[in-house]
Scaffold this motif. Structure first.
Motif, short mmCIF file in Angstrom:
data_model
loop_
_atom_site.label_atom_id
_atom_site.label_comp_id
_atom_site.label_asym_id
_atom_site.label_seq_id
_atom_site.Cartn_x
_atom_site.Cartn_y
_atom_site.Cartn_z
N ARG A 119 -15.83 -64.44 -83.40
CA ARG A 119 -14.90 -65.46 -83.89
C ARG A 119 -14.28 -66.24 -82.75
O ARG A 119 -14.10 -67.47 -82.84
N ARG A 120 -13.93 -65.57 -81.68
CA ARG A 120 -13.34 -66.24 -80.52
C ARG A 120 -14.34 -67.21 -79.88
O ARG A 120 -14.00 -68.33 -79.52
N ALA A 121 -15.59 -66.76 -79.75
CA ALA A 121 -16.63 -67.63 -79.20
C ALA A 121 -16.87 -68.82 -80.12
O ALA A 121 -17.01 -69.96 -79.66
N HIS A 122 -16.87 -68.57 -81.42
CA HIS A 122 -17.10 -69.64 -82.39
C HIS A 122 -15.95 -70.66 -82.35
O HIS A 122 -16.19 -71.86 -82.47
N ASP A 123 -14.73 -70.18 -82.19
CA ASP A 123 -13.60 -71.10 -82.06
C ASP A 123 -13.78 -72.02 -80.86
O ASP A 123 -13.56 -73.24 -80.96
N LEU A 124 -14.20 -71.46 -79.73
CA LEU A 124 -14.41 -72.28 -78.54
C LEU A 124 -15.57 -73.24 -78.71
O LEU A 124 -15.56 -74.33 -78.14
#
Length: 164
Positions: free
Chosen positions: A80-85
């Motif tokens: 999720r964090r990678a997808h947000d970025l």
């Protein structure tokens, strides 16, 4: 010669969506777009702080998934964090961060991918994202950014091909 059984009939159902929506699909409101762009521009001085916040979240999530006892839930949070970025990098003025994150997301897109992806390739992506922000490498026109991006994408594609 075709028989009765070989003939095909095409049935086109009526498209009622346009009638239901009326003119709401007819165009766009240029004034609304201009207002949105102006609002975004007025917040641009905060982008650096927001990007650093997102980077800290990615680093924290990565630190957790780097532990041997991390599981599916932790990997999902990291994804999720990678997808947000992936979505926010360009908005915050760092399109290369979006590109690095997109490559990382491709690698860990599924739960199986997250569990099986080579940790060295994941680490390289996180390192590239951090380096881009810390070294102010904003896009793939930068020679180091371009080289990193090409290598990361090559590694992800090579790994994906080996899994098929």
């Amino acid at each position: 010669m075709a028989s009765q059984d070989d003939q095909v009939e095409f049935i086109s159902p009526p498209n009622r969506l346009k009638a239901k929506l009326g003119n709401r699909l007819g165009g766009f409101d240029a004034a609304a777009i201009a207002r949105a762009e102006a609002a975004l521009a007025s917040m641009s001085d905060q982008f650096g702080g927001w990007l650093n916040d997102e980077l800290a979240k990615l680093e924290a999530a990565y630190a957790i998934v780097s532990k041997p006892d991390s599981g599916e839930h932790e990997l999902e949070e990291f994804y999720r964090r990678a997808h947000d970025l992936k979505g926010l990098g360009t908005t915050y003025g760092y399109p290369i961060v979006s590109q690095f994150a997109a490559s990382l997301c491709k690698l860990i897109d599924s739960p199986e991918g997250r569990a099986q992806a080579p940790r060295k390739i994941i680490a390289a992506h996180v390192g590239a994202i951090i380096a881009a922000v810390k070294q102010n490498i904003k896009d793939s026109d930068h020679p180091i950014g371009k080289a990193l991006l090409i290598e990361l994408q090559t590694q992800v594609n090579r790994y994906a091909a080996s899994q098929q």
